[in-house]
Design a protein around this motif. Structure first.
Motif, short mmCIF file in Angstrom:
data_model
loop_
_atom_site.label_atom_id
_atom_site.label_comp_id
_atom_site.label_asym_id
_atom_site.label_seq_id
_atom_site.Cartn_x
_atom_site.Cartn_y
_atom_site.Cartn_z
N LEU A 51 50.34 5.72 -49.95
CA LEU A 51 51.39 6.09 -49.00
C LEU A 51 50.86 6.00 -47.57
CD1 LEU A 51 52.90 9.18 -50.85
CD2 LEU A 51 53.96 6.92 -50.63
N THR A 52 49.65 6.48 -47.35
CA THR A 52 49.05 6.42 -46.02
C THR A 52 48.73 4.98 -45.65
OG1 THR A 52 48.06 8.57 -46.52
CG2 THR A 52 47.26 7.44 -44.57
N TRP A 53 48.27 4.20 -46.63
CA TRP A 53 47.98 2.79 -46.39
C TRP A 53 49.22 2.04 -45.94
CZ3 TRP A 53 49.69 -1.86 -48.38
CH2 TRP A 53 48.91 -2.99 -48.12
N TYR A 54 50.36 2.37 -46.53
CA TYR A 54 51.60 1.70 -46.12
C TYR A 54 51.91 1.98 -44.66
CZ TYR A 54 53.31 -0.33 -50.49
OH TYR A 54 53.48 -1.12 -51.60
N ALA A 55 51.68 3.20 -44.20
CA ALA A 55 51.90 3.50 -42.80
C ALA A 55 51.02 2.62 -41.91
CB ALA A 55 51.63 4.98 -42.52
N SER A 75 56.57 3.63 -30.37
CA SER A 75 56.10 4.82 -29.67
C SER A 75 54.94 5.48 -30.40
CB SER A 75 57.25 5.83 -29.52
OG SER A 75 57.79 6.17 -30.78
N GLY A 76 54.41 4.79 -31.41
CA GLY A 76 53.25 5.30 -32.11
C GLY A 76 53.59 5.94 -33.44
N LEU A 77 52.59 6.56 -34.02
CA LEU A 77 52.72 7.15 -35.35
C LEU A 77 53.04 8.64 -35.25
CD1 LEU A 77 52.24 7.06 -38.48
CD2 LEU A 77 49.85 7.61 -37.97
N ARG A 78 54.08 9.09 -35.96
CA ARG A 78 54.38 10.51 -36.06
C ARG A 78 53.60 11.04 -37.27
NH1 ARG A 78 59.36 8.21 -36.12
NH2 ARG A 78 59.79 9.10 -38.19
N TYR A 79 52.32 11.30 -37.04
CA TYR A 79 51.46 11.64 -38.17
C TYR A 79 51.87 12.93 -38.87
CZ TYR A 79 47.31 11.89 -41.07
OH TYR A 79 46.47 11.95 -42.16
N PRO A 80 52.24 13.98 -38.16
CA PRO A 80 52.70 15.19 -38.88
C PRO A 80 53.90 14.90 -39.77
CG PRO A 80 52.19 15.73 -36.60
CD PRO A 80 52.15 14.23 -36.70
N VAL A 83 52.55 13.30 -42.90
CA VAL A 83 51.90 14.32 -43.74
C VAL A 83 52.94 15.13 -44.50
CG1 VAL A 83 50.48 16.40 -43.71
CG2 VAL A 83 49.83 14.43 -42.31
N GLN A 84 53.99 15.55 -43.80
CA GLN A 84 55.03 16.36 -44.44
C GLN A 84 55.71 15.58 -45.57
OE1 GLN A 84 58.14 17.53 -41.75
NE2 GLN A 84 59.16 18.85 -43.24
N ARG A 85 56.07 14.33 -45.31
CA ARG A 85 56.73 13.52 -46.33
C ARG A 85 55.80 13.27 -47.52
NH1 ARG A 85 61.17 10.16 -44.11
NH2 ARG A 85 61.64 10.93 -42.03
N ARG A 86 54.53 13.07 -47.22
CA ARG A 86 53.56 12.81 -48.28
C ARG A 86 53.40 14.05 -49.17
NH1 ARG A 86 48.34 11.17 -45.58
NH2 ARG A 86 47.97 13.41 -45.53
N GLU A 162 46.28 17.71 -40.49
CA GLU A 162 47.59 17.69 -39.84
C GLU A 162 47.59 16.82 -38.60
OE1 GLU A 162 50.31 19.08 -40.99
OE2 GLU A 162 49.40 20.15 -42.68
N ASP A 163 46.40 16.41 -38.15
CA ASP A 163 46.31 15.53 -37.00
C ASP A 163 45.20 14.51 -37.25
OD1 ASP A 163 44.07 17.07 -36.82
OD2 ASP A 163 44.45 17.84 -34.80
N LEU A 164 45.07 13.56 -36.34
CA LEU A 164 44.11 12.48 -36.50
C LEU A 164 43.01 12.59 -35.45
CD1 LEU A 164 46.57 9.53 -37.11
CD2 LEU A 164 44.95 10.46 -38.77
#
Length: 463
Positions: A51-55, A75-80, A83-86, A162-164
């Motif tokens: 799932l993360t690889w697909y992002a 506008s970039g990645l909404r990483y949180p 994470v929530q969806r994952r 929760e963050d990168l």
């Protein structure tokens, strides 16, 4: 005392597979695992990784879209949000397995089980007895016990972030380390891979290592290979990696240990009932997964070969059929022909023997066919780009295909069908007589023309 046909210790891929198949044959089964069902694959491995690889994959493709005249604004990645969806997706899988076991009539005890003897386990203050016991407890990340080791995280921790980080050192150049490196670099982190190995993906064919190195270079992933780490220093958010030659790397916002996994076989009673363990904690088994103690079986990552989800599933299902459905003529798992993929950027894929392995077995009867090309997906890219690369390793007078090795976009999806061909003993002539699908990258595997003799170490030729 509760009585069962099969006691399964471990609710991961292998344990669930044997439980599911055995229950389908009418056996009474109980599964023990204190963690959410699904094991490493569902909770900290294959599924959250992909799932993360697909992002990361979507980000990478968006960056190349302009080569085809496609204007995109990101506008970039909404990483949180990712994470929530994952997390929600994984909880759905956990709930699915709980409900599925209930529908099958399999008892699930969310407790840690301890072997009391070769037929009895204790869990949650109760004892359970079974005709057979299957150990499928999986593995966990290795954290070397060296100064400052606690300053490093593991792949398990990664899926809780929760963050990168803005910068990260990844210690280890195997599949976990390089998969994490590719994803984090796509997300914008400055990534440095530090490893004692002399080449990345050292367990793969040397061509794979060499070509993937070119992709890492193109992506801006730093590498320090042949470097032995002796410790971590500094503090959280500013960690330095200390190298045995006296040098340091960093500071890095985070450090990730990716130096392998160890089997979860200690402290569950195996030693007390006489089950043999190798020094590294893995369990030797026969062709039908039986340990040296009759009635006690082991499968999955803990046996020390083929530590992949589909291998554990196959072993579990075939074992249950062997016990309860011999009319299906089940066969043991062949650990010599396991297709495998690393979800690096781009992916790599392999099945069968590497070139050095084939030469060691077949000598001068080995011929190699290989190619490198850019692919239409990057046809309009400017400057040099790292290639798609493919190799067929053939052996004998009939040139039977004994190994396939690939690096490039979509090779993960290509490999499955070709793995069937290798399993069936296809020859180079079989490949030649197959009509290619054009224009694709996969067609290159059935149109290769020029061969060369196999060599025990072809890295120099690939350079």
């Amino acid at each position: 005392m509760e009585q069962y046909d099969i006691i399964v210790i471990g609710g991961g891929s292998g344990g669930l597979a044997v439980a599911e198949r055995a229950a389908g044959h009418g056996a009474r089964v109980v599964v023990f695992d204190p963690k959410p069902l699904g094991g490493t694959c569902v909770n900290e491995g294959c599924v959250p990784k992909k799932l993360t690889w697909y992002a990361a994959h979507h980000i990478s493709h968006a960056r190349h879209a302009s080569e085809f005249g496609v204007d995109l604004q990101s506008s970039g990645l909404r990483y949180p949000d990712l994470v929530q969806r994952r997390h929600a997706f994984l909880r759905m899988l956990n709930d699915y397995w709980s409900g599925y076991l209930e529908r099958l009539g399999v008892d699930y005890v969310p407790e840690r089980a301890q072997l009391l003897d070769e037929r009895t386990v204790s869990a949650g203050g109760k004892e359970y007895r079974g005709e057979r016991v299957v150990i499928a407890t999986g593995g966990e990340p290795i954290v070397p016990r060296m100064p400052g080791h606690e300053l490093g995280a593991t792949s398990d921790d990664f899926f809780q972030w929760e963050d990168l980080p803005r910068s990260i050192a990844i210690i280890g150049a195997g599949y976990i380390g390089l998969e994490m490196a590719g994803m984090l670099r796509a997300f914008g982190a400055e990534v440095t891979v530090i490893a004692m190995e002399d080449r990345v993906l050292e367990m793969f064919d040397p061509m794979v290592s060499h070509v993937l190195e070119r992709h890492l270079e193109e992506q801006g992933i730093e590498r320090r290979l042949g470097a032995t780490v002796k410790g971590l220093a500094g503090e959280t958010g500013a960690v330095r990696v200390q190298i045995a030659d006296g040098s340091e790397a960093g500071p890095f916002e985070r450090v990730l240990w990716a130096v392998g996994r160890s089997p979860r076989t200690r402290d569950i009673g195996l030693e007390s009932v006489g089950v043999e363990l190798r020094p590294n904690g893995t369990v030797p088994v026969g062709e039908w997964q039986e340990t040296n103690v009759p009635g006690v079986f082991a499968l999955g990552d803990i046996i020390g070969k083929g530590p992949l989800t589909p291998v554990a599933i196959a072993a579990g299902r075939r074992l249950a059929d062997h016990w309860f459905a011999p009319e299906r003529d089940p066969v043991p798992v062949d650990y010599s022909q396991i297709p495998t993929v690393t979800f690096t950027h781009p992916p790599t894929g392999a099945v069968g023997m590497t070139e050095p392995q084939a030469v060691a077995r077949y000598g001068d009867q080995v011929h190699v066919y290989e190619t490198e090309f850019g692919g239409l997906a990057r046809a309009f890219a400017e400057g040099d780009i790292a290639p798609i690369s493919m190799k067929l390793v053939c052996a004998g007078d009939d040139e039977r295909v004994v190994g396939i090795h690939m690096v490039g976009d979509a090779v993960d999806e290509m490999l499955q069908g070709f793995a069937v061909a290798v399993r069936m003993g296809a020859t180079k002539r079989d490949f030649d007589l197959t009509i290619p699908i054009h224009p694709t990258s996969a067609e290159e595997l059935v149109t290769l023309k020029v061969s060369r003799p196999g060599q025990s170490d072809p890295v120099a030729n690939a350079a």
